[in-house]
Enzyme design. Structure first.
Site, PDB file in Angstrom:
ATOM      1  CE1 TYR A  72      49.015   6.010  62.859  1.00  0.00           C
ATOM      2  CE2 TYR A  72      51.009   7.234  62.354  1.00  0.00           C
ATOM      3  CZ  TYR A  72      49.691   6.932  62.094  1.00  0.00           C
ATOM      4  OH  TYR A  72      49.029   7.575  61.081  1.00  0.00           O
ATOM      5  NE  ARG A  75      45.759   7.749  66.327  1.00  0.00           N
ATOM      6  CZ  ARG A  75      45.505   7.574  65.032  1.00  0.00           C
ATOM      7  NH1 ARG A  75      46.395   7.919  64.130  1.00  0.00           N
ATOM      8  NH2 ARG A  75      44.361   7.070  64.631  1.00  0.00           N
ATOM      9  CG  ASN A 108      36.249   4.426  63.614  1.00  0.00           C
ATOM     10  OD1 ASN A 108      36.409   5.488  63.008  1.00  0.00           O
ATOM     11  ND2 ASN A 108      35.234   4.217  64.420  1.00  0.00           N
ATOM     12  CG  ASP A 110      38.539   1.789  67.048  1.00  0.00           C
ATOM     13  OD1 ASP A 110      37.783   0.835  66.783  1.00  0.00           O
ATOM     14  OD2 ASP A 110      38.119   2.968  67.126  1.00  0.00           O
ATOM     15  CG  HIS A 125      40.260   4.899  56.482  1.00  0.00           C
ATOM     16  ND1 HIS A 125      39.617   6.006  56.994  1.00  0.00           N
ATOM     17  CD2 HIS A 125      40.042   4.943  55.140  1.00  0.00           C
ATOM     18  CE1 HIS A 125      39.036   6.685  56.010  1.00  0.00           C
ATOM     19  NE2 HIS A 125      39.266   6.052  54.879  1.00  0.00           N
ATOM     20  CB  CYS A 137      59.744  -7.970  51.351  1.00  0.00           C
ATOM     21  SG  CYS A 137      61.046  -9.058  51.941  1.00  0.00           S
ATOM     22  CB  CYS A 161      66.822  -5.395  53.200  1.00  0.00           C
ATOM     23  SG  CYS A 161      65.123  -5.152  53.741  1.00  0.00           S
ATOM     24  CB  SER A 200      33.705  15.119  59.772  1.00  0.00           C
ATOM     25  OG  SER A 200      34.789  14.488  59.114  1.00  0.00           O
ATOM     26  N   PRO A 225      26.007  14.170  66.766  1.00  0.00           N
ATOM     27  CG  PRO A 225      27.566  14.371  68.508  1.00  0.00           C
ATOM     28  CD  PRO A 225      27.164  13.480  67.371  1.00  0.00           C
TER      29      PRO A 225
HETATM   30  P1  OAD Z   1      36.221  13.085  62.159  1.00  0.00           P
HETATM   31  O1  OAD Z   1      37.054  13.424  63.345  1.00  0.00           O
HETATM   32  O2  OAD Z   1      36.480  13.839  60.901  1.00  0.00           O
HETATM   33  O3  OAD Z   1      34.685  13.271  62.521  1.00  0.00           O
HETATM   34  C1  OAD Z   1      34.167  12.757  63.717  1.00  0.00           C
HETATM   35  C2  OAD Z   1      32.683  12.974  63.690  1.00  0.00           C
HETATM   36  O4  OAD Z   1      32.119  12.332  64.825  1.00  0.00           O
HETATM   37  C3  OAD Z   1      32.243  14.458  63.785  1.00  0.00           C
HETATM   38  O5  OAD Z   1      31.285  14.710  62.781  1.00  0.00           O
HETATM   39  C4  OAD Z   1      31.647  14.587  65.185  1.00  0.00           C
HETATM   40  O6  OAD Z   1      30.569  15.508  65.231  1.00  0.00           O
HETATM   41  C5  OAD Z   1      31.137  13.168  65.404  1.00  0.00           C
HETATM   42  N1  OAD Z   1      31.050  12.763  66.814  1.00  0.00           N
HETATM   43  C6  OAD Z   1      31.776  13.171  67.880  1.00  0.00           C
HETATM   44  N2  OAD Z   1      31.412  12.517  68.984  1.00  0.00           N
HETATM   45  C7  OAD Z   1      30.416  11.664  68.624  1.00  0.00           C
HETATM   46  C8  OAD Z   1      29.636  10.687  69.312  1.00  0.00           C
HETATM   47  N3  OAD Z   1      29.819  10.453  70.610  1.00  0.00           N
HETATM   48  N4  OAD Z   1      28.717   9.989  68.608  1.00  0.00           N
HETATM   49  C9  OAD Z   1      28.531  10.210  67.284  1.00  0.00           C
HETATM   50  N5  OAD Z   1      29.237  11.109  66.585  1.00  0.00           N
HETATM   51  C10 OAD Z   1      30.168  11.831  67.237  1.00  0.00           C
HETATM   52  O7  OAD Z   1      36.353  11.508  61.942  1.00  0.00           O
HETATM   53  P2  OAD Z   1      36.065  10.668  60.617  1.00  0.00           P
HETATM   54  O8  OAD Z   1      34.907  11.220  59.886  1.00  0.00           O
HETATM   55  O9  OAD Z   1      36.026   9.253  61.011  1.00  0.00           O
HETATM   56  O10 OAD Z   1      41.575   8.646  58.306  1.00  0.00           O
HETATM   57  O11 OAD Z   1      37.369  10.944  59.785  1.00  0.00           O
HETATM   58  C11 OAD Z   1      37.580  10.260  58.584  1.00  0.00           C
HETATM   59  C12 OAD Z   1      39.025   9.908  58.443  1.00  0.00           C
HETATM   60  O12 OAD Z   1      39.835  11.073  58.629  1.00  0.00           O
HETATM   61  C13 OAD Z   1      39.547   8.951  59.495  1.00  0.00           C
HETATM   62  O13 OAD Z   1      39.268   7.602  59.200  1.00  0.00           O
HETATM   63  C14 OAD Z   1      41.014   9.226  59.483  1.00  0.00           C
HETATM   64  C15 OAD Z   1      41.014  10.725  59.377  1.00  0.00           C
HETATM   65  O14 OAD Z   1      42.119  11.277  58.737  1.00  0.00           O
HETATM   66  C16 OAD Z   1      42.511   7.690  58.415  1.00  0.00           C
HETATM   67  O15 OAD Z   1      42.918   7.270  59.481  1.00  0.00           O
HETATM   68  C17 OAD Z   1      42.971   7.168  57.112  1.00  0.00           C
END
Ligand code: OAD
Length: 253
Positions: A72, A75, A108, A110, A125, A137, A161, A200, A225
């Site tokens: 982390y 990241r 996200n 970030d 998230h 605590c 603790c 995704s 995309p």
């Molecule tokens: P994913 O990594 O599952 O999906 C990323 C998506 O972004 C894919 O469908 C790609 O095709 C698309 N992508 C890539 N580059 C892109 C761009 N330049 N513009 C637009 N789309 C693009 O990420 P999330 O769907 O956000 O959970 O994943 C969901 C959760 O899974 C996250 O929030 C995280 C992870 O485990 C936690 O952190 C709790």
């Protein structure tokens, strides 16, 4: 871009200008062009290199706290060094030009929507730059210790603790923050148009917001995309990137 795609984008643009309530649901693809890796993209996605259960769950953290903390920390550094891209800026500018009309919901962790100027983004998230205690605590009758006072370490810990500090993100198996989820669902129910950008659609309940908005009457358009798991929940798919499509879509008006 083909002529049909161009016409479809123009149609979406005019729907967007007509919509009184616009919701944008973002995922990791939103920040990809800022240099923050996604989770599930083949080869470049974080989950193609590491085991999510080991690094993004309470069990994984308890099993190897130093390893997870270090992952982390790396990241967090990546997020601190990243800058909002043209897509984040287009959303923030749109919100400034149309007060009260746009709700951004993000998966996200970030802070790029916020740093672009959209400070009331709903964060489903959590926040990777924030800390929280691993366990409740144990102090009775007073406020919990502040994580800022934790003794530095890998991870930092409470001097009294021994409680450990963890990142304030939602791990696998954990519930989403209720206030954020309620706000996101209410926004989806009220939306006239929802843009789903860079996700995704593999993680619930966030992935269900697109179908929820559509059931409530919204026009749902995906900007990605590549195919996603929720393409079937959309009225329209725009095959493009966040930084490429959003500035065009949100430009005038
Ligand atoms: P994913 O990594 O599952 O999906 C990323 C998506 O972004 C894919 O469908 C790609 O095709 C698309 N992508 C890539 N580059 C892109 C761009 N330049 N513009 C637009 N789309 C693009 O990420 P999330 O769907 O956000 O959970 O994943 C969901 C959760 O899974 C996250 O929030 C995280 C992870 O485990 C936690 O952190 C709790």
């Amino acid at each position: 871009m083909s002529l049909t795609e161009h016409i479809e984008l123009e149609e979406l643009q005019s729907r967007l200008h007509r919509a009184r309530r616009l919701v944008v649901l973002t995922g990791a693809g939103m920040s990809a062009e800022s240099g923050i890796p996604t989770f599930r993209d083949a080869m470049t996605g974080l989950w193609s290199r590491v085991d999510p259960a080991a690094l993004a769950s309470e069990e994984g953290f308890r099993a190897d706290t130093a390893r997870v903390w270090a992952w982390y920390a790396e990241r967090r550094e990546g997020v601190r060094q990243a800058e909002p891209n043209a897509g984040h800026r287009a959303l923030a500018d749109y919100a400034r030009r149309h007060p009260g009309r746009l709700t951004v919901i993000t998966q996200n962790v970030d802070d790029l929507h916020q740093r672009a100027g959209h400070t009331d983004t709903i964060r489903l998230h959590g926040d990777i730059l924030a800390d929280q205690w691993l366990d409740p605590c144990p102090r009775r009758g007073g406020p919990p210790c502040d994580t800022d006072w934790a003794r530095p370490g890998q991870p930092p810990h409470c001097n009294e603790c021994g409680n450990l500090v963890r990142p304030a993100v939602v791990w696998f198996g954990e519930n989403l923050p209720l206030a954020a989820l309620n706000a996101a669902e209410a926004a989806a129910d009220a939306a006239e148009l929802m843009l789903v950008v860079g996700t995704s659609g593999a993680v619930w309940p966030a992935a269900g917001l697109a179908a929820r908005a559509r059931r409530a009457g919204a026009w749902v358009a995906i900007v990605n995309p590549h195919p996603s798991e929720i393409d079937g929940d959309a009225d329209q798919i725009v095959r493009g990137t966040a930084a490429g499509v959003l500035p065009v879509l949100l430009a005038a008006g």
